[in-house]
Design an enzyme around this catalytic site. Structure first.
Site, PDB file in Angstrom:
ATOM      1  N   ARG A 134       0.830  -1.209   0.000  1.00  0.00           N
ATOM      2  CA  ARG A 134       0.000   0.000   0.000  1.00  0.00           C
ATOM      3  C   ARG A 134       0.865   1.260   0.000  1.00  0.00           C
ATOM      4  O   ARG A 134       0.388   2.360  -0.262  1.00  0.00           O
ATOM      5  CB  ARG A 134      -0.969  -0.017   1.190  1.00  0.00           C
ATOM      6  CG  ARG A 134      -2.044   1.020   1.106  1.00  0.00           C
ATOM      7  CD  ARG A 134      -3.325   0.756   1.927  1.00  0.00           C
ATOM      8  NE  ARG A 134      -3.240  -0.239   2.960  1.00  0.00           N
ATOM      9  CZ  ARG A 134      -2.774  -0.023   4.205  1.00  0.00           C
ATOM     10  NH1 ARG A 134      -2.351   1.176   4.548  1.00  0.00           N
ATOM     11  NH2 ARG A 134      -2.737  -1.009   5.071  1.00  0.00           N
ATOM     12  N   ASP A 151      -8.042  20.073 -13.512  1.00  0.00           N
ATOM     13  CA  ASP A 151      -8.296  18.735 -14.037  1.00  0.00           C
ATOM     14  C   ASP A 151      -7.938  18.798 -15.524  1.00  0.00           C
ATOM     15  O   ASP A 151      -8.664  19.396 -16.323  1.00  0.00           O
ATOM     16  CB  ASP A 151      -9.763  18.352 -13.823  1.00  0.00           C
ATOM     17  CG  ASP A 151     -10.069  16.935 -14.303  1.00  0.00           C
ATOM     18  OD1 ASP A 151      -9.374  16.450 -15.215  1.00  0.00           O
ATOM     19  OD2 ASP A 151     -11.015  16.311 -13.771  1.00  0.00           O
ATOM     20  N   LYS A 179      -8.582   8.001 -19.275  1.00  0.00           N
ATOM     21  CA  LYS A 179      -8.898   8.602 -20.560  1.00  0.00           C
ATOM     22  C   LYS A 179      -7.636   8.667 -21.439  1.00  0.00           C
ATOM     23  O   LYS A 179      -7.078   7.645 -21.765  1.00  0.00           O
ATOM     24  CB  LYS A 179      -9.541   9.963 -20.339  1.00  0.00           C
ATOM     25  CG  LYS A 179     -10.588   9.987 -19.197  1.00  0.00           C
ATOM     26  CD  LYS A 179     -11.862   9.247 -19.530  1.00  0.00           C
ATOM     27  CE  LYS A 179     -12.798   9.062 -18.332  1.00  0.00           C
ATOM     28  NZ  LYS A 179     -13.122  10.255 -17.557  1.00  0.00           N
TER      29      LYS A 179
END
Ligand SMILES: *Cc1c(COP(=O)(O)O)cnc(C)c1O
Length: 359
Positions: free
Chosen positions: A49, A171, A196
């Site tokens: 992690r 963003d 994307k």
């Protein structure tokens, strides 16, 4: 988290060259997929992690492209959550009413929980929105906007955010670092849905946040370690493989989008085209009913009728088919994510679908 290095190279080169293992005889050219939940004691990572060599290669490459230090997450929304966590309790966030709907939903949830105050202002109109930044802790910017594809004055709004002591976040999912490098324009944080364009093949979910400030980078990593919003190792490897062709994909998609925007503007079934002049995202309003606009997706053979964007394949959808899409978006608006296919094939398929849906 990994440092950027090749800042003086062009983005197309960085996408290919960055994030590779050291050059040594018989060393692999590509990063290994390290599948391990735990590591032998005595080192700096210790547990899966807290770090992974495959993520690190991907982060090195994205960091170099955006000009900062990248931290990756299991999805774009996980990266958005990590960044919103930078807002102190009781803080104020300014965003556009046409920001990505998932980001707005997360803000609304935090607002309902009494954790933050949210001010929605049209950031594509800087004269009107600048005064609303007073007292803000974080300003959330997207350019071009989704799905109306309006361009936002990032340098001006980042400077305005800076003046009032707010973090400016961009963003950059739609523009990609090939077209815009927000950290160079004054932003503190860049966020991507790597789902994307960065990965580019519609085959994984990942997110990333990039910053220059070391203290911010530390907070972003600490959030991920505590919340466990880590990316998968195989996803990170696939995303890095996809990233190698980012410049080619964006350039080809953009060239195709430019041609289609011109032809659609002259098409009798189209009443309006929204194309900012760069990038591979394009929206069109049809001179039709909402039902006819919806039918376009069922008449295409090449264009994929699906949500999402930024893949090698062209896709389209009527945005208002989503009940949560803003009522400011016209009912007949189709958002097109233009891929890298041959533009004549794309045009032939799209124009026959526009006719078939109207008939
Ligand atoms: C898709 C998207 C997101 C969310 O990313 P996921 O990978 O789907 O979690 C955030 N911002 C923008 C602009 C997006 O298009």
């Amino acid at each position: 988290m990994a440092e950027s290095s090749e800042v003086s190279l062009s983005p197309a080169t960085i996408a290919v060259a960055a994030g590779r293992p050291p050059r040594r005889p018989d060393g692999p050219m590509n990063p290994p997929i390290v599948l391990a939940s735990t590591y032998h004691a005595g080192g700096e990572v210790g547990y899966g992690r807290y770090g992974n060599p495959t993520w690190e290669m991907w982060e090195t490459a994205v960091g170099a492209l955006e000009g900062g230090v990248a931290t990756s997450y299991g999805s774009g929304m996980a990266a958005v959550a990590a960044v919103l966590e930078l807002v102190p309790d009781g803080g104020t966030v300014v965003a556009s009413p046409d920001a990505y709907y998932g980001t707005l939903a997360m803000l609304a949830r935090r607002c309902d929980q009494g954790r933050v105050a949210v001010r929605l202002v049209d950031l594509a109109d800087p004269d009107a929105s600048e005064p609303a930044l007073e007292g803000a802790d974080l300003v959330w910017l997207e350019s071009p906007t989704n799905p109306m594809l309006r361009v936002v004055d990032l340098p001006r709004l980042c400077a305005a955010a800076h003046r009032v002591g707010a973090l400016s976040v961009v963003d950059n999912t739609f523009a990609t670092p090939i077209l815009t490098r927000p950290l160079d324009l004054g932003a503190h944080v860049v966020v991507h849905s790597a789902t994307k364009y960065l990965s580019g093949h519609s085959d994984l979910l990942m997110g990333v946040a990039v910053v220059r400030d070391a203290a911010l980078a530390e907070q972003l990593v600490a959030y991920r370690s505590v919340n466990g919003s880590v990316p998968g190792t195989v996803e990170a490897w696939l995303a890095l493989r996809g990233l190698r062709t980012l410049a080619l994909r964006v350039e080809r998609g953009q060239a195709n989008a430019g041609v289609l925007a011109g032809r659609l503007t002259a098409h009798p079934r189209v009443s309006r085209v929204h194309y900012p002049g760069s990038g591979a995202m394009l929206s069109v309003e049809l001179a039709a009913t909402a039902d006819a606009a919806e039918r376009v997706g069922s008449h295409t053979r090449l264009w994929v009728h699906a949500t999402s964007l930024g893949g090698v394949e062209s896709s389209l959808e009527r945005r208002r088919r989503w009940p949560k899409e803003s009522a400011l978006v016209p009912e007949t608006l189709l958002r097109l994510s233009v891929g890298i296919e041959d533009v004549e094939d794309l045009w032939a398929d799209l124009s026959q679908a526009l006719e078939a849906a109207a008939g």
